[in-house]
Design an enzyme around this catalytic site. Sequence first.
Site, PDB file in Angstrom:
ATOM      1  N   SER A   8      41.418  40.393  52.082  1.00 60.17           N
ATOM      2  CA  SER A   8      40.546  41.193  51.221  1.00 60.17           C
ATOM      3  C   SER A   8      40.899  40.917  49.775  1.00 60.17           C
ATOM      4  CB  SER A   8      40.694  42.692  51.506  1.00 60.17           C
ATOM      5  OG  SER A   8      41.966  43.161  51.104  1.00 60.17           O
ATOM      6  N   CYS A   9      39.888  40.976  48.893  1.00 59.99           N
ATOM      7  CA  CYS A   9      40.096  40.793  47.460  1.00 59.99           C
ATOM      8  C   CYS A   9      39.404  41.944  46.733  1.00 59.99           C
ATOM      9  CB  CYS A   9      39.549  39.441  46.987  1.00 59.99           C
ATOM     10  SG  CYS A   9      37.762  39.259  47.094  1.00 59.99           S
ATOM     11  N   PRO A  10      39.685  42.142  45.443  1.00 59.96           N
ATOM     12  CA  PRO A  10      39.124  43.306  44.747  1.00 59.96           C
ATOM     13  C   PRO A  10      37.601  43.405  44.807  1.00 59.96           C
ATOM     14  CG  PRO A  10      40.909  42.407  43.458  1.00 59.96           C
ATOM     15  CD  PRO A  10      40.691  41.455  44.610  1.00 59.96           C
TER      16      PRO A  10
END
Length: 511
Positions: A8-10
């Site tokens: 997951s990334c921002p």
Amino acid sequence: MKFVAVTSCPTGIAHTYMAAEALEQAGKAAGHTVTVETQGAAGSTPLDPQVIADADGVIYAADLEVKDRERFAGKPSVDVGVKKAVHDAAGVIAQAVAAVESGVVAAAPAATPGAAPATKVDPNASVATRVRQWLMTGVSYMIPFVAAGGILIALGFMVAAFAWPGDEGVVAVTGVPLADLLANFNVMSGQDWAVLLFQTGAVAFGFLVPVLSGFIAYGIADRPGLVPGFVGGAISVAVGAGFLGGLVTGFLAGFLALWISRWRVPKGVRGVMPVVVTPLLSSAVVGFVMIVLIGQPIASAMEGLTSWLNGLSGANLVLMGALLGAMMGFDLGGPINKVAYTFAVTGLATEGLAADAVQYQIMAAVMAAGMVAPLAMAFATTIRKNLFTHAEQENGKAAWLLGLSFISEGAIPFAAADPWRVIVSSVVGSSVTGALVMAVGSGLRAPHGGIWVLPLISNPWAFVGCVAVGMVVSGLLVVALKSARPSPLVQAEHEADAAAEGSPALVARTA
């Protein structure tokens, strides 16, 4: 070995899925099986419990808190940032193998509700890193509101251009009260549809500052920061402090809520602290500070910034475009890239902008520059395949679509393998494109979309030409730099290919 992974990334758009693909490929190359759950913007499909049970270890490649982490309790794990998985997937796989072989199992994490807002701030990081993580938490939740609202507003203007005669549309669509639309909406009227799109987009766009402020506060204080953060952001909009005010209220509300939530209170009061006391006191203090003390000075600063931008012309605009373009091309979705992008999208939220406002030109320059790097890598792999590995050639094919869609992260695999030549080329080409867009005066009301929002761009073919020039400049520069000193990985692949084909010259040289 068998591994399960969560990425997951921002923003939940590019890095999330690039990390998943990189881990799967690196695992396969090393003889292991990696099954990935992507917790991205499109939601996630949870891993099959049996797959988790059969796994030897777990890989967390996440910049946000992993949802339902307790599912993986009792298994050896490694925890890295999502960019680590994109840049060095083989290294992450090696870490996971070592963790399994050592047999060290982390303590079981507490259950976390899957529907809770996600963030990840390292409490042991430096102050500067934590500030960046808090800011990125706010920006990551703000971007979907900006994208949806901005595109709807732009579509409303586009429909208005056809629904009203001459140049009346842009002015007319903003002057129709919502009450009139509710009372007299006609599904056959283009004017009513234009107003509907504009009003819906304006409402969505109106959440920009409150969401930014609320989730900065959430990153600092967790849930206790949400209420004062949103309230402070809304007050910032009401007093005209805008984006700058939202930043201030986000940090103020976050630290205030964190302080209050840590008060030692009698047991009988603890139950009402998060529901009543913390939001009540923190919101009241934030409201007082913004309305009485700092709201007007920040609003004056915003007015000054807007006046300065609108006063720019000629060479100054071109220089600004070149600077913003260079920032977009430097770290390809990283902090510097996000600073330039956030500067552009918050400019769109300025009230009372003229149709040819500089803020729209800034947005066009930033988006065009952000498209250059992946398109340039795709172009370079097309014209000089022998300078790139087989994996890079495949990535180049995907980079065409990523670049056209304004996803700068499409160039990251190339930058990870050859940082200085790719980044230098990207900065030069993106800077050229940013300057050219400012010079030709293209404007954009939509904050995202790439080539797919071309009808919403003023002077669209000049915009496309600017992107093409930057792509060619970056592409030719990276080819020239790689030709001067070919990559050892590429040379090794060529020799392996020649050996596999039974090349007499290579066989003799090897012997």
